[in-house]
Design a protein around this motif. Sequence first.
Motif, PDB file in Angstrom:
ATOM      1  N   ILE A  40      47.233  54.160  47.965  1.00 14.75           N
ATOM      2  CA  ILE A  40      48.155  53.391  47.130  1.00 14.75           C
ATOM      3  C   ILE A  40      49.569  53.486  47.701  1.00 14.75           C
ATOM      4  O   ILE A  40      49.886  54.403  48.476  1.00 14.75           O
ATOM      5  N   VAL A  41      50.399  52.537  47.298  1.00 17.14           N
ATOM      6  CA  VAL A  41      51.839  52.613  47.546  1.00 17.14           C
ATOM      7  C   VAL A  41      52.496  52.783  46.184  1.00 17.14           C
ATOM      8  O   VAL A  41      52.178  52.054  45.238  1.00 17.14           O
ATOM      9  N   LEU A  42      53.372  53.766  46.076  1.00 21.35           N
ATOM     10  CA  LEU A  42      54.137  53.970  44.845  1.00 21.35           C
ATOM     11  C   LEU A  42      55.590  53.664  45.165  1.00 21.35           C
ATOM     12  O   LEU A  42      56.179  54.292  46.053  1.00 21.35           O
ATOM     13  N   ALA A 130      49.090  52.191  34.814  1.00 27.33           N
ATOM     14  CA  ALA A 130      48.731  51.250  33.752  1.00 27.33           C
ATOM     15  C   ALA A 130      47.235  50.970  33.795  1.00 27.33           C
ATOM     16  O   ALA A 130      46.639  50.852  34.868  1.00 27.33           O
ATOM     17  N   GLY A 131      46.622  50.866  32.618  1.00 33.33           N
ATOM     18  CA  GLY A 131      45.208  50.556  32.543  1.00 33.33           C
ATOM     19  C   GLY A 131      44.305  51.771  32.559  1.00 33.33           C
ATOM     20  O   GLY A 131      43.093  51.649  32.358  1.00 33.33           O
ATOM     21  N   ASP A 132      44.885  52.956  32.797  1.00 35.26           N
ATOM     22  CA  ASP A 132      44.093  54.185  32.824  1.00 35.26           C
ATOM     23  C   ASP A 132      43.625  54.496  31.393  1.00 35.26           C
ATOM     24  O   ASP A 132      44.440  54.640  30.476  1.00 35.26           O
ATOM     25  N   ALA A 133      42.312  54.606  31.212  1.00 31.33           N
ATOM     26  CA  ALA A 133      41.760  54.822  29.867  1.00 31.33           C
ATOM     27  C   ALA A 133      42.220  56.142  29.269  1.00 31.33           C
ATOM     28  O   ALA A 133      42.162  56.327  28.041  1.00 31.33           O
ATOM     29  N   ARG A 134      42.674  57.070  30.102  1.00 30.66           N
ATOM     30  CA  ARG A 134      43.081  58.374  29.577  1.00 30.66           C
ATOM     31  C   ARG A 134      44.514  58.400  29.039  1.00 30.66           C
ATOM     32  O   ARG A 134      44.945  59.418  28.480  1.00 30.66           O
ATOM     33  N   LEU A 135      45.281  57.339  29.234  1.00 25.86           N
ATOM     34  CA  LEU A 135      46.691  57.361  28.818  1.00 25.86           C
ATOM     35  C   LEU A 135      46.844  57.681  27.338  1.00 25.86           C
ATOM     36  O   LEU A 135      47.750  58.429  26.935  1.00 25.86           O
ATOM     37  N   SER A 136      45.959  57.125  26.505  1.00 31.11           N
ATOM     38  CA  SER A 136      46.123  57.294  25.058  1.00 31.11           C
ATOM     39  C   SER A 136      45.861  58.726  24.619  1.00 31.11           C
ATOM     40  O   SER A 136      46.230  59.109  23.504  1.00 31.11           O
ATOM     41  N   GLN A 137      45.220  59.514  25.471  1.00 37.87           N
ATOM     42  CA  GLN A 137      44.911  60.904  25.118  1.00 37.87           C
ATOM     43  C   GLN A 137      45.767  61.894  25.894  1.00 37.87           C
ATOM     44  O   GLN A 137      45.570  63.101  25.780  1.00 37.87           O
ATOM     45  N   ARG A 149      57.366  55.368  26.203  1.00 39.19           N
ATOM     46  CA  ARG A 149      56.306  55.817  27.121  1.00 39.19           C
ATOM     47  C   ARG A 149      56.175  54.925  28.341  1.00 39.19           C
ATOM     48  O   ARG A 149      55.829  55.388  29.431  1.00 39.19           O
ATOM     49  N   GLY A 150      56.464  53.636  28.123  1.00 40.29           N
ATOM     50  CA  GLY A 150      56.299  52.691  29.222  1.00 40.29           C
ATOM     51  C   GLY A 150      57.175  52.992  30.426  1.00 40.29           C
ATOM     52  O   GLY A 150      56.872  52.559  31.543  1.00 40.29           O
ATOM     53  N   THR A 151      58.268  53.756  30.214  1.00 40.50           N
ATOM     54  CA  THR A 151      59.141  54.083  31.347  1.00 40.50           C
ATOM     55  C   THR A 151      58.459  55.033  32.324  1.00 40.50           C
ATOM     56  O   THR A 151      58.994  55.276  33.407  1.00 40.50           O
ATOM     57  N   MET A 152      57.317  55.597  31.921  1.00 38.75           N
ATOM     58  CA  MET A 152      56.600  56.525  32.800  1.00 38.75           C
ATOM     59  C   MET A 152      55.275  55.947  33.288  1.00 38.75           C
ATOM     60  O   MET A 152      54.465  56.684  33.847  1.00 38.75           O
ATOM     61  N   ILE A 153      55.052  54.661  33.060  1.00 41.98           N
ATOM     62  CA  ILE A 153      53.761  54.071  33.431  1.00 41.98           C
ATOM     63  C   ILE A 153      53.973  53.003  34.495  1.00 41.98           C
ATOM     64  O   ILE A 153      54.615  51.975  34.246  1.00 41.98           O
ATOM     65  N   SER A 154      53.479  53.272  35.686  1.00 38.30           N
ATOM     66  CA  SER A 154      53.635  52.312  36.781  1.00 38.30           C
ATOM     67  C   SER A 154      52.674  51.151  36.582  1.00 38.30           C
ATOM     68  O   SER A 154      51.633  51.284  35.929  1.00 38.30           O
ATOM     69  N   THR A 155      53.047  50.004  37.146  1.00 39.65           N
ATOM     70  CA  THR A 155      52.226  48.801  36.992  1.00 39.65           C
ATOM     71  C   THR A 155      51.836  48.270  38.360  1.00 39.65           C
ATOM     72  O   THR A 155      52.617  48.354  39.314  1.00 39.65           O
ATOM     73  N   PRO A 156      50.621  47.741  38.454  1.00 39.11           N
ATOM     74  CA  PRO A 156      50.151  47.274  39.766  1.00 39.11           C
ATOM     75  C   PRO A 156      50.746  45.918  40.122  1.00 39.11           C
ATOM     76  O   PRO A 156      51.003  45.087  39.253  1.00 39.11           O
ATOM     77  N   ARG A 163      54.255  49.966  40.878  1.00 38.32           N
ATOM     78  CA  ARG A 163      55.709  49.924  40.780  1.00 38.32           C
ATOM     79  C   ARG A 163      56.193  50.647  39.533  1.00 38.32           C
ATOM     80  O   ARG A 163      55.684  50.439  38.433  1.00 38.32           O
ATOM     81  N   LEU A 164      57.195  51.502  39.727  1.00 35.77           N
ATOM     82  CA  LEU A 164      57.852  52.156  38.600  1.00 35.77           C
ATOM     83  C   LEU A 164      59.350  52.183  38.875  1.00 35.77           C
ATOM     84  O   LEU A 164      59.828  52.938  39.728  1.00 35.77           O
ATOM     85  N   ASP A 165      60.087  51.348  38.152  1.00 40.10           N
ATOM     86  CA  ASP A 165      61.546  51.372  38.265  1.00 40.10           C
ATOM     87  C   ASP A 165      62.084  52.517  37.417  1.00 40.10           C
ATOM     88  O   ASP A 165      61.501  52.863  36.381  1.00 40.10           O
ATOM     89  N   ILE A 166      63.181  53.082  37.851  1.00 40.76           N
ATOM     90  CA  ILE A 166      63.753  54.242  37.171  1.00 40.76           C
ATOM     91  C   ILE A 166      65.189  53.934  36.803  1.00 40.76           C
ATOM     92  O   ILE A 166      65.993  53.566  37.665  1.00 40.76           O
TER      93      ILE A 166
END
Lengths: 179, 234
Positions: A40-42, A130-137, A149-156, A163-166
Amino acid sequence: MTHATASQTAGPYWHMIDFPAWADLLRADGPNAGAAGERIVLTGRITDGSGAVVPDAMVEIWQADPEGRYDSSFHGFGRCATDAEGRYRFVTVRPGAVPGPGNSTQAAHVVITIFARGLMKGLVTRAYFAGDARLSQDPVLALVPAPRRGTMISTPSDGGEWRLDIRLQGAGETVFLEV
Amino acid sequence: MADPTPYAPIAPGSQPPLDLPSYLSTSLRHPKAEPVRIPTTVTESSAPRFAPAWYAPHADLSVVQGKAALGERIVVAGRVTDENGRPVANAMVEVWQANAAGRYHHARDRHDAPLDPNFVGEGRVFTDAEGNYAFTSIKPGAYPWRNPGPGWRPQHIHFGLHGAGFAQRLITQMYFPGDPLLDFDAIFQGSGDEPARRRLVATLDPALMQADWALGYRFDIVLRGRAATPFENA
């Protein structure tokens, strides 16, 4: 008990210890050459309280291997400098889920630390996926107010990039962690 | 799997604030929200291992290709421990600094002081089993910066350390004893309480001096420690 030495800013000249190759954890002549896993590229852009880009930051990542282990031969560390547009960019593998407190499991995440001129201490956050089923737990995300929470979740995005802007300050400010 | 022993909370006064008005560059870069305190998980209790095979040590900054840099040659040595007094072995210690004239070997440093062809100012060493490190360098010069005050930063060496746990990651600066600029430096003065500031100042150490060769400074570094007793969940 002696208290820990005080943190100090990395200042504007930290590039003396910038080794651009370290941004590619899978580099052919590095400790992870040939490592298994999903490449992956982050990447993302860092901005300040006025919305201006931060072009002089030192960004480090720390992550588990694809099996969620920190004690394997995988070397989950990288460093890069933000460019003139405030962008950081790492090439790595997608980490696995790792154990959390008690019997919980943490969703896959990459720790991101930012050092820079004007930062007396490093700022620590995480990039989840994003989309990881484990996020809710996830036990760490659960400590963060839901709207942030969305500020810590990268999107494809296209091309296998996550991509995760800070945002260091102000509207949409990234959640930073005290570890 | 048992939970990792948590790191002790950061002691009040031991660390600088992120919002430090006397240091202008903090104004737009410090987060307004309080950080979210999280438990010590395996992510924070483990840390990268920096094998010297991949991260080659470089302990003598005072010589480039056999030629000596200008300035006062110094040996800097010290011990890295945690807050419980335990040595931190195999810690990677990175250092960077200006040359004797106060100029960094860095494209963005526009200070009108000479570069030294025989000095770069970047080094990397590892602590031994007792937490000891040492390197040889040149005493850096003071240099100007744009911030209210005298406009000059005190002489200092930047240090970056990776310990045994990610929570121990530290970037700091070592200062020199008796530097009159310390009294006016927004960064140094903003670094926490008086004991916290005192810990940032090296001591001239006769035991490290080498006649006809180098002055010696001792700079001990303390990284975060684990809590004495694990948290009890009621």
